[in-house]
Design an enzyme around this catalytic site. Structure first.
Site, PDB file in Angstrom:
ATOM      1  N   GLN A  13       0.838  -1.214   0.000  1.00 44.54           N
ATOM      2  CA  GLN A  13       0.000   0.000   0.000  1.00 44.54           C
ATOM      3  C   GLN A  13       0.870   1.260   0.000  1.00 44.54           C
ATOM      4  O   GLN A  13       0.768   2.121  -0.900  1.00 44.54           O
ATOM      5  CB  GLN A  13      -0.908   0.025   1.243  1.00 44.54           C
ATOM      6  CG  GLN A  13      -1.623   1.363   1.415  1.00 44.54           C
ATOM      7  CD  GLN A  13      -2.355   1.504   2.734  1.00 44.54           C
ATOM      8  OE1 GLN A  13      -3.568   1.377   2.772  1.00 44.54           O
ATOM      9  NE2 GLN A  13      -1.642   1.795   3.816  1.00 44.54           N
ATOM     10  N   ASP A  63      15.126  -9.656  -1.666  1.00 47.50           N
ATOM     11  CA  ASP A  63      14.327 -10.061  -0.518  1.00 47.50           C
ATOM     12  C   ASP A  63      15.039  -9.611   0.758  1.00 47.50           C
ATOM     13  O   ASP A  63      16.275  -9.689   0.841  1.00 47.50           O
ATOM     14  CB  ASP A  63      14.180 -11.593  -0.523  1.00 47.50           C
ATOM     15  CG  ASP A  63      12.992 -12.046   0.287  1.00 47.50           C
ATOM     16  OD1 ASP A  63      12.059 -12.619  -0.295  1.00 47.50           O
ATOM     17  OD2 ASP A  63      12.989 -11.820   1.523  1.00 47.50           O
ATOM     18  N   GLY A  86       9.332  -2.633   3.450  1.00 50.75           N
ATOM     19  CA  GLY A  86       9.069  -4.072   3.302  1.00 50.75           C
ATOM     20  C   GLY A  86       8.879  -4.716   4.665  1.00 50.75           C
ATOM     21  O   GLY A  86       9.659  -4.465   5.588  1.00 50.75           O
ATOM     22  N   ALA A  87       7.843  -5.522   4.783  1.00 52.43           N
ATOM     23  CA  ALA A  87       7.594  -6.217   6.062  1.00 52.43           C
ATOM     24  C   ALA A  87       6.511  -7.266   5.903  1.00 52.43           C
ATOM     25  O   ALA A  87       5.655  -7.154   5.014  1.00 52.43           O
ATOM     26  CB  ALA A  87       7.154  -5.221   7.143  1.00 52.43           C
ATOM     27  N   SER A  89       3.538  -7.548   7.425  1.00 51.33           N
ATOM     28  CA  SER A  89       2.949  -6.426   8.169  1.00 51.33           C
ATOM     29  C   SER A  89       1.648  -6.780   8.879  1.00 51.33           C
ATOM     30  O   SER A  89       1.023  -5.901   9.471  1.00 51.33           O
ATOM     31  CB  SER A  89       2.705  -5.257   7.209  1.00 51.33           C
ATOM     32  OG  SER A  89       1.595  -5.546   6.377  1.00 51.33           O
ATOM     33  N   TYR A 100       9.525 -16.093  10.735  1.00 48.75           N
ATOM     34  CA  TYR A 100       9.638 -15.389   9.459  1.00 48.75           C
ATOM     35  C   TYR A 100       9.427 -13.885   9.664  1.00 48.75           C
ATOM     36  O   TYR A 100      10.143 -13.050   9.103  1.00 48.75           O
ATOM     37  CB  TYR A 100       8.606 -15.936   8.450  1.00 48.75           C
ATOM     38  CG  TYR A 100       8.656 -15.220   7.131  1.00 48.75           C
ATOM     39  CD1 TYR A 100       9.721 -15.397   6.253  1.00 48.75           C
ATOM     40  CD2 TYR A 100       7.650 -14.318   6.774  1.00 48.75           C
ATOM     41  CE1 TYR A 100       9.784 -14.713   5.056  1.00 48.75           C
ATOM     42  CE2 TYR A 100       7.704 -13.627   5.568  1.00 48.75           C
ATOM     43  CZ  TYR A 100       8.770 -13.831   4.715  1.00 48.75           C
ATOM     44  OH  TYR A 100       8.837 -13.145   3.531  1.00 48.75           O
ATOM     45  N   THR A 130       6.212   1.708  13.885  1.00 47.71           N
ATOM     46  CA  THR A 130       4.759   1.560  14.014  1.00 47.71           C
ATOM     47  C   THR A 130       4.234   1.870  15.407  1.00 47.71           C
ATOM     48  O   THR A 130       4.931   1.652  16.400  1.00 47.71           O
ATOM     49  CB  THR A 130       4.370   0.110  13.644  1.00 47.71           C
ATOM     50  OG1 THR A 130       3.038  -0.148  14.104  1.00 47.71           O
ATOM     51  CG2 THR A 130       5.282  -0.920  14.287  1.00 47.71           C
ATOM     52  N   GLU A 132       2.237   0.061  16.809  1.00 47.54           N
ATOM     53  CA  GLU A 132       2.165  -1.231  17.512  1.00 47.54           C
ATOM     54  C   GLU A 132       3.256  -1.337  18.584  1.00 47.54           C
ATOM     55  O   GLU A 132       3.155  -2.155  19.493  1.00 47.54           O
ATOM     56  CB  GLU A 132       2.320  -2.382  16.515  1.00 47.54           C
ATOM     57  CG  GLU A 132       1.045  -2.751  15.797  1.00 47.54           C
ATOM     58  CD  GLU A 132       0.000  -3.399  16.695  1.00 47.54           C
ATOM     59  OE1 GLU A 132       0.292  -4.430  17.302  1.00 47.54           O
ATOM     60  OE2 GLU A 132      -1.112  -2.863  16.790  1.00 47.54           O
ATOM     61  N   TYR A 154       4.955  -9.426  15.681  1.00 53.38           N
ATOM     62  CA  TYR A 154       5.175  -8.302  14.758  1.00 53.38           C
ATOM     63  C   TYR A 154       5.708  -7.090  15.535  1.00 53.38           C
ATOM     64  O   TYR A 154       6.720  -6.489  15.150  1.00 53.38           O
ATOM     65  CB  TYR A 154       3.863  -7.947  14.050  1.00 53.38           C
ATOM     66  CG  TYR A 154       3.892  -6.631  13.297  1.00 53.38           C
ATOM     67  CD1 TYR A 154       4.448  -6.537  12.031  1.00 53.38           C
ATOM     68  CD2 TYR A 154       3.345  -5.472  13.866  1.00 53.38           C
ATOM     69  CE1 TYR A 154       4.470  -5.321  11.340  1.00 53.38           C
ATOM     70  CE2 TYR A 154       3.364  -4.262  13.185  1.00 53.38           C
ATOM     71  CZ  TYR A 154       3.930  -4.189  11.926  1.00 53.38           C
ATOM     72  OH  TYR A 154       3.953  -2.979  11.257  1.00 53.38           O
ATOM     73  N   LYS A 158       9.376  -5.313  15.234  1.00 55.79           N
ATOM     74  CA  LYS A 158       9.513  -3.886  14.879  1.00 55.79           C
ATOM     75  C   LYS A 158      10.231  -3.114  15.995  1.00 55.79           C
ATOM     76  O   LYS A 158      10.828  -2.065  15.736  1.00 55.79           O
ATOM     77  CB  LYS A 158       8.133  -3.283  14.604  1.00 55.79           C
ATOM     78  CG  LYS A 158       7.525  -3.718  13.264  1.00 55.79           C
ATOM     79  CD  LYS A 158       8.121  -2.938  12.086  1.00 55.79           C
ATOM     80  CE  LYS A 158       7.392  -3.208  10.787  1.00 55.79           C
ATOM     81  NZ  LYS A 158       7.902  -2.416   9.665  1.00 55.79           N
ATOM     82  N   HIS A 184      -2.755   3.622   8.890  1.00 59.62           N
ATOM     83  CA  HIS A 184      -3.187   4.455   7.770  1.00 59.62           C
ATOM     84  C   HIS A 184      -3.689   3.545   6.663  1.00 59.62           C
ATOM     85  O   HIS A 184      -3.134   2.483   6.390  1.00 59.62           O
ATOM     86  CB  HIS A 184      -2.076   5.396   7.306  1.00 59.62           C
ATOM     87  CG  HIS A 184      -0.743   4.749   7.202  1.00 59.62           C
ATOM     88  ND1 HIS A 184       0.074   4.552   8.293  1.00 59.62           N
ATOM     89  CD2 HIS A 184      -0.089   4.247   6.133  1.00 59.62           C
ATOM     90  CE1 HIS A 184       1.188   3.952   7.900  1.00 59.62           C
ATOM     91  NE2 HIS A 184       1.111   3.744   6.586  1.00 59.62           N
TER      92      HIS A 184
END
Ligand code: NAP
Ligand code: GDD
Length: 351
Positions: A13, A63, A86-87, A89, A100, A130, A132, A154, A158, A184
């Site tokens: 996105q 990658d 890249g994540a 997410s 992973y 983030t 999070e 996650y 992060k 977002h």
């Protein structure tokens, strides 16, 4: 000569909106695309396929789990700006694939920073951090000084990424910023995130193509903004002369339940609620038909109950502020999903 930027997560996105923004600003954009067995460039096909952009957009397979591909790419492109978007997410999915998620989201960030160190390129680095990270916080609203307490594999991955950015900035004098972005959304949001899942289902239900929308925790509250505005904030962070970390948010919070109500309201359906917890149901106040039910599989083992960001540092230092409110955001997502449904229907009829 065009300024060069590299975006990891270019097919996502944010990657797609950031690509459009940077091309408009005159950059040559290089995107890292991971190999998939099927096409994964849908969000950027309008750029790849447009001849106008042949000298503005380039994509490269690579990658975040493959350090040599990253080193080679940085050495070849020597980007002046790197946006590490890249994540893996998806928060719920991170409970299913924690190893992973850590490889990509935590160590992937380390690999990017280490590639900058190894190649000694002169660049500026943006990290997609983030809200999070705040997780189980009792401070509200959350800002750059709020302590972190992540609540998922996650969030923890992060957290590592956030701190390795700070460490490489301090240890090696790399220009590296954390954008601590609150949720977002947009019409390009992945369909498994709650907002897009709701807008898409509301459209299908109103067109008689789906009966019920199954959701998890309706009480979770999020600070939802509009993705393209947040991509502008990322770019602004890298235009400063000193690297710093910034929160981007709207400062407002709404529950998933409220999001459902507004999405159906755009389609002239008034949702009323009955029952509680996993027995709660949302029904059409006119027809009494049940349209929303709870499926406990969508609950998370540990949840982030409420997020609400304080973007005053970004406002003061970057002259950044959100423009689109939640009602406007939902309206544009619903209208876009409805348009897609209608186009698909016409296409099916033609076939
Ligand atoms: P998204 O739509 O899920 O896009 C993620 C991107 O990462 C995709 O391009 C994906 O490629 C790529 N990717 C996944 N695994 C990879 C790997 N092993 N190597 C290289 N690329 C890989 O996410 P988004 O919403 O645009 O978010 C962008 C970034 O911001 C993410 O890091 C996310 O964690 C973070 N973030 C997002 C929000 C938000 O509300 N959207 C808020 C705060 C932070 P495929 O297309 O092949 O899957
Ligand atoms: N996905 C999903 N699906 N979430 C649901 C559902 C459902 O059926 N039902 C309720 N929810 C609740 C989740 O439990 C969560 O509290 C909230 O809706 C938002 O979930 P998501 O849309 O999946 O987003 P997220 O907040 O977990 O994570 C997103 O925002 C983060 C920033 O705060 C992602 O984009 C992350 O990558 C990003 O870092």
């Amino acid at each position: 000569m065009k300024k060069t930027a590299l975006i990891t997560g270019v097919t996502g996105q944010d990657g797609s909106y950031l690509t459009e923004l940077l091309i408009k600003k005159g950059y040559a954009v290089h995107g890292l695309v991971r190999k998939s067995s099927n096409f994964n460039t849908k969000r950027i096909d309008h750029i790849i396929e447009n001849k106008k952009y042949t000298d503005s957009f380039f994509f490269h397979y690579g990658d975040l789990t493959d350090p040599s591909s990253l080193n080679r790419l940085l050495d070849k492109v020597k980007p002046k700006e790197i946006y590490n978007l890249g994540a893996q997410s998806h928060v719920k999915v991170s409970f299913q694939i924690p190893d992973y998620t850590a490889q990509v989201d935590a160590l992937g960030t380390l690999r990017m920073l280490d590639a900058i160190r190894d190649t000694e390129i002169d660049t500026k680095f943006y990290q997609a951090s983030t809200s999070e990270l705040f997780g189980k916080t009792s401070d509200s609203p959350q800002n750059e000084n709020t302590p972190f307490y992540p609540r998922s594999p996650y969030g923890v991955a992060k957290l590592y990424a956030y701190w390795i950015v700070v460490n490489y900035r301090e240890a090696y004098d790399i220009f590296a910023c954390n954008g601590i972005l609150f949720n977002h959304e947009s019409p390009r949001r992945g369909r498994t995130f709650v907002t897009r899942k709701i807008t898409q289902a509301a459209c299908k239900i109103s067109e008689g193509m789906q009966d019920v929308l199954y959701l998890g925790n309706l009480d979770a509250k999020r600070d939802w903004g509009y993705a393209p505005e947040y991509c502008l904030g990322m770019w602004k962070m890298l235009q400063k002369s000193n690297p710093k970390d910034y929160v981007l948010a709207t400062g407002k919070t709404f529950s998933v339940r409220q999001f459902v109500e507004i999405a159906f309201k755009v389609l002239n359906i008034k949702i009323k609620w009955k029952g509680s917890n996993i027995n709660e149901e949302g029904y059409n106040s006119k027809t009494n038909k049940v349209l929303v039910k709870i499926d406990k599989d969508y609950y998370r083992p540990t949840e982030v109950n409420i997020l609400k960001g304080d973007f005053s540092k970004a406002e003061k230092e970057l002259d950044w502020r959100p423009k689109t409110d939640l009602e406007q955001l939902i309206k544009l997502m619903v209208e876009s999903d409805m348009e897609k449904l209608r186009t698909e229907a016409v296409y099916r009829q033609k076939k």
